[in-house]
Scaffold this motif. Structure first.
Motif, PDB file in Angstrom:
ATOM      1  N   ARG A 251       1.021  -1.407  -0.318  1.00  0.00           N
ATOM      2  CA  ARG A 251       0.054  -0.032   0.072  1.00  0.00           C
ATOM      3  C   ARG A 251       0.638   0.992   0.671  1.00  0.00           C
ATOM      4  N   ILE A 252       2.338   1.550   0.932  1.00  0.00           N
ATOM      5  CA  ILE A 252       2.456   2.581   0.699  1.00  0.00           C
ATOM      6  C   ILE A 252       3.322   2.872  -0.426  1.00  0.00           C
ATOM      7  N   LYS A 253       3.875   1.196  -1.115  1.00  0.00           N
ATOM      8  CA  LYS A 253       5.117   1.540  -2.581  1.00  0.00           C
ATOM      9  C   LYS A 253       3.422   2.215  -3.462  1.00  0.00           C
ATOM     10  N   GLY A 254       2.500   1.838  -3.459  1.00  0.00           N
ATOM     11  CA  GLY A 254       1.639   2.332  -4.386  1.00  0.00           C
ATOM     12  C   GLY A 254       1.129   3.638  -4.052  1.00  0.00           C
ATOM     13  N   GLU A 255       1.147   4.389  -2.686  1.00  0.00           N
ATOM     14  CA  GLU A 255       1.170   6.163  -2.842  1.00  0.00           C
ATOM     15  C   GLU A 255       2.000   6.877  -3.249  1.00  0.00           C
ATOM     16  N   ILE A 256       3.307   6.016  -3.085  1.00  0.00           N
ATOM     17  CA  ILE A 256       5.067   6.819  -3.302  1.00  0.00           C
ATOM     18  C   ILE A 256       4.864   6.319  -4.493  1.00  0.00           C
ATOM     19  N   ARG A 257       4.142   5.384  -5.640  1.00  0.00           N
ATOM     20  CA  ARG A 257       4.030   5.465  -7.031  1.00  0.00           C
ATOM     21  C   ARG A 257       3.325   6.763  -7.693  1.00  0.00           C
ATOM     22  N   VAL A 258       1.749   7.221  -7.082  1.00  0.00           N
ATOM     23  CA  VAL A 258       1.378   8.006  -7.605  1.00  0.00           C
ATOM     24  C   VAL A 258       1.832   9.556  -6.976  1.00  0.00           C
ATOM     25  N   LEU A 259       2.851   9.293  -5.954  1.00  0.00           N
ATOM     26  CA  LEU A 259       3.195  10.835  -5.764  1.00  0.00           C
ATOM     27  C   LEU A 259       3.694  11.357  -6.730  1.00  0.00           C
ATOM     28  N   THR A 260       4.621  10.126  -7.188  1.00  0.00           N
ATOM     29  CA  THR A 260       6.118  10.359  -7.770  1.00  0.00           C
ATOM     30  C   THR A 260       6.068  10.359  -9.413  1.00  0.00           C
ATOM     31  N   ALA A 261       4.711   9.478  -9.908  1.00  0.00           N
ATOM     32  CA  ALA A 261       4.708   9.958 -11.242  1.00  0.00           C
ATOM     33  C   ALA A 261       4.531  11.083 -11.587  1.00  0.00           C
ATOM     34  N   GLN A 262       4.702  11.788 -11.847  1.00  0.00           N
ATOM     35  CA  GLN A 262       4.381  13.077 -12.400  1.00  0.00           C
ATOM     36  C   GLN A 262       5.828  13.052 -13.172  1.00  0.00           C
ATOM     37  N   GLN A 263       6.724  12.931 -11.636  1.00  0.00           N
ATOM     38  CA  GLN A 263       8.373  13.344 -12.001  1.00  0.00           C
ATOM     39  C   GLN A 263       9.062  12.580 -12.693  1.00  0.00           C
ATOM     40  N   SER A 264       8.481  10.834 -12.887  1.00  0.00           N
ATOM     41  CA  SER A 264       8.328   9.808 -13.879  1.00  0.00           C
ATOM     42  C   SER A 264       8.661  10.482 -14.879  1.00  0.00           C
ATOM     43  N   LEU A 265       6.888  10.526 -15.256  1.00  0.00           N
ATOM     44  CA  LEU A 265       6.508  11.141 -16.642  1.00  0.00           C
ATOM     45  C   LEU A 265       7.660  12.384 -17.304  1.00  0.00           C
ATOM     46  N   SER A 266       7.572  13.400 -16.350  1.00  0.00           N
ATOM     47  CA  SER A 266       8.588  14.464 -16.649  1.00  0.00           C
ATOM     48  C   SER A 266       9.898  14.121 -17.506  1.00  0.00           C
ATOM     49  N   GLY A 267      10.774  12.878 -16.356  1.00  0.00           N
ATOM     50  CA  GLY A 267      12.020  12.231 -16.981  1.00  0.00           C
ATOM     51  C   GLY A 267      12.009  12.138 -18.169  1.00  0.00           C
ATOM     52  N   TYR A 268      10.773  10.979 -18.566  1.00  0.00           N
ATOM     53  CA  TYR A 268      11.014  10.108 -20.098  1.00  0.00           C
ATOM     54  C   TYR A 268       9.951  11.458 -21.500  1.00  0.00           C
ATOM     55  N   VAL A 269       9.673  13.033 -20.908  1.00  0.00           N
ATOM     56  CA  VAL A 269       9.032  12.981 -21.332  1.00  0.00           C
ATOM     57  C   VAL A 269      10.165  14.410 -22.422  1.00  0.00           C
ATOM     58  N   ILE A 270      10.975  14.892 -21.062  1.00  0.00           N
ATOM     59  CA  ILE A 270      11.898  15.680 -21.387  1.00  0.00           C
ATOM     60  C   ILE A 270      13.285  14.723 -22.050  1.00  0.00           C
ATOM     61  N   SER A 271      13.320  13.323 -22.143  1.00  0.00           N
ATOM     62  CA  SER A 271      14.700  12.674 -22.109  1.00  0.00           C
ATOM     63  C   SER A 271      13.844  12.846 -24.306  1.00  0.00           C
ATOM     64  N   LEU A 272      12.965  12.096 -24.653  1.00  0.00           N
ATOM     65  CA  LEU A 272      12.603  12.178 -25.521  1.00  0.00           C
ATOM     66  C   LEU A 272      12.318  13.027 -26.598  1.00  0.00           C
ATOM     67  N   LEU A 273      11.971  14.014 -26.093  1.00  0.00           N
ATOM     68  CA  LEU A 273      11.314  15.577 -26.523  1.00  0.00           C
ATOM     69  C   LEU A 273      12.724  15.538 -27.494  1.00  0.00           C
ATOM     70  N   PRO A 274      13.633  15.734 -27.201  1.00  0.00           N
ATOM     71  CA  PRO A 274      14.855  15.789 -28.075  1.00  0.00           C
ATOM     72  C   PRO A 274      15.307  14.879 -29.639  1.00  0.00           C
ATOM     73  N   VAL A 275      14.642  14.040 -29.041  1.00  0.00           N
ATOM     74  CA  VAL A 275      14.467  12.890 -30.289  1.00  0.00           C
ATOM     75  C   VAL A 275      13.497  12.920 -31.335  1.00  0.00           C
ATOM     76  N   GLY A 276      12.995  13.032 -30.596  1.00  0.00           N
ATOM     77  CA  GLY A 276      11.058  13.585 -31.656  1.00  0.00           C
ATOM     78  C   GLY A 276      11.504  14.830 -32.238  1.00  0.00           C
ATOM     79  N   LEU A 277      11.928  15.275 -31.887  1.00  0.00           N
ATOM     80  CA  LEU A 277      12.312  17.044 -32.789  1.00  0.00           C
ATOM     81  C   LEU A 277      13.580  16.559 -33.844  1.00  0.00           C
ATOM     82  N   ALA A 278      14.430  16.006 -33.353  1.00  0.00           N
ATOM     83  CA  ALA A 278      15.620  15.846 -34.168  1.00  0.00           C
ATOM     84  C   ALA A 278      14.817  14.684 -35.626  1.00  0.00           C
TER      85      ALA A 278
END
Length: 323
Positions: A251-278
Motif C-alpha cells: 500500500r505504501i509503495k502504491g502511494e509513493i508511485r502515485v506521488l512520483t508519477a509526474q516526476q517519472s513522466l517528466s523524465g521520459y518527456v524531457i529525454s524523448l523530446l529532443p529525439v522526437g524534434l530531431a
C-alpha cells in the motif's frame, strides 16, 4: 561511388541475419516429443529455462561456448525471472539477428541523406538499439512479473495461514496455492511442489523460488518457514503477521508511485523530446540536420545524447524511493 558497395554490404548483412534467425527458429521434432513427455511425467523445473524442444545445432553450440561465463549465468537468470522459455544460445542468436537487421534498416534510412558516412552512423545507432532492445524487454518483463508476484503475495500468505489452521500440511497448503491462485504466484508454487515431489528438500525448493523471484517480501516468508521448521511454533500466526506487513508495504509503495508519477513522466518527456524534434527536422529537411554529422560538429549530437542518458538515469534515481 561509395554508396553501391555500402548498399550491397547492408543487403548482405540483412540476408545473413535472416538466415541466422531461420536457423535459430528451426526445431527438431524428435527431441521435442521426448522433452514434452519428460516434462509431462517428471515436471522438472530448474532456474534456467530449458527449451531443448526448440533448440537447434547452432544455438546449442553457442550455449556450450558461453556456458559458465558470468554474463551467460546472468542472462539465464534474467530469462528465468521473465518466464521466457529460451536458452542462452537462442537468446544470443536473437540479439545478433536484431543487431544486423537494425544496422541494415538504419543504413537504408540514413543513406537517403546523400552522405554514406551518415548512413553508417545511423546504421550503427540502429544496430545498438537492436542489440539492447531484447535485453531491456527481458528486464521489463521480469520487473512486471516480479511486481505481479508481490501484489499477490499478501493475499496468498493469508490463504496459507487459513489453510494451516484448517489442518493442511505446509506442502498441501502450497499445492492449494498452486491450484487456486493465478499466475505468476501459482506457477512458482507449482514448481516448488514439483521439486519436492522429485526429492528436493522443501527449504532448497523455496530457495530456488527466491532466486527466480528476488523479493524481500518473499525472503521474509522463506526465512519464517525455515525458522519454524527448525524450532517449531505457530506458523499460521507468524504468516498472519507477515501477510499484514507485506500488504501494508504494498500500500505504501502504491502511494509513493502515485506521488512520483509526474516526476517519472517528466523524465521520459524531457529525454524523448529532443529525439522526437530531431526526427521531425530530419523528415522536413534532411540536409539541414545532416550538417551536424560532419566533423567537428558531430561532437554536438554525441555530447547531447550522452547528457540526455545521464540526466534520464539521474531523474530515475531521484524518484526511486525505497520502502
Amino acid at each position: 561511388m561509395l554508396q553501391e558497395p555500402l548498399v550491397l554490404m547492408a543487403l548482405f548483412l540483412a540476408g545473413a541475419a535472416a538466415i541466422l534467425l531461420l536457423a535459430g527458429l528451426r526445431t527438431r521434432t524428435g527431441d521435442a516429443a521426448v522433452e514434452r513427455r519428460l516434462e509431462q511425467y517428471a515436471g522438472e523445473e530448474r532456474l534456467e529455462p530449458e527449451t531443448a524442444a526448440g533448440t537447434n545445432l547452432v544455438a546449442r553450440r553457442v550455449d556450450r561456448a558461453v556456458r559458465g561465463r558470468p554474463f551467460a549465468e546472468a542472462m539465464r537468470t534474467n530469462l528465468s525471472r521473465a518466464d521466457l522459455r529460451l536458452t542462452v544460445g537462442e537468446f544470443l542468436l536473437l540479439r545478433f539477428g536484431t543487431l544486423i537487421v537494425g544496422f541494415a534498416l538504419g543504413f537504408v534510412a540514413g543513406r537517403g541523406l546523400t552522405r554514406p558516412v551518415l548512413g553508417l552512423f545511423v546504421g550503427l545507432l540502429f544496430a545498438i538499439a537492436g542489440w539492447l532492445l531484447p535485453h531491456y524487454y527481458v528486464l521489463w518483463r521480469a520487473r512486471r512479473r516480479l511486481q505481479q508476484f508481490i501484489n499477490q503475495l499478501g493475499d496468498t500468505i493469508g490463504l496459507m495461514a487459513n489453510s494451516l489452521r484448517a489442518g493442511y500440511s505446509l506442502l498441501q497448503t502450497m499445492d492449494l496455492v498452486a491450484r487456486e491462485s493465478s499466475p505468476p504466484i501459482a506457477d512458482e508454487f507449482r514448481r516448488v511442489v514439483r521439486e519436492v515431489g522429485l526429492g528436493v528438500p522443501l527449504q532448497e525448493a523455496l530457495e530456488h523460488m527466491l532466486r527466480r523471484v528476488p523479493s524481500d517480501d518473499l525472503d521474509l516468508l522463506v526465512t519464517a518457514i525455515a525458522i519454524n521448521h527448525e524450532v517449531g511454533g505457530n506458523l499460521a500466526q507468524i504468516l498472519d503477521v507477515i501477510g499484514e506487513t507485506i500488504r501494508e508495504r504494498v500500500r505504501i509503495k502504491g502511494e509513493i508511485r502515485v506521488l512520483t508519477a509526474q516526476q517519472s513522466l517528466s523524465g521520459y518527456v524531457i529525454s524523448l523530446l529532443p529525439v522526437g524534434l530531431a526526427i521531425v527536422i530530419f523528415l522536413l529537411n534532411p540536409d539541414y540536420l545532416g550538417s551536424l554529422f560532419t566533423w567537428p560538429w558531430i561532437c554536438m549530437p554525441i555530447g547531447a545524447v550522452i547528457s540526455m542518458v545521464i540526466g534520464f538515469f539521474v531523474m530515475r534515481r531521484i524518484v526511486a524511493i525505497e520502502v
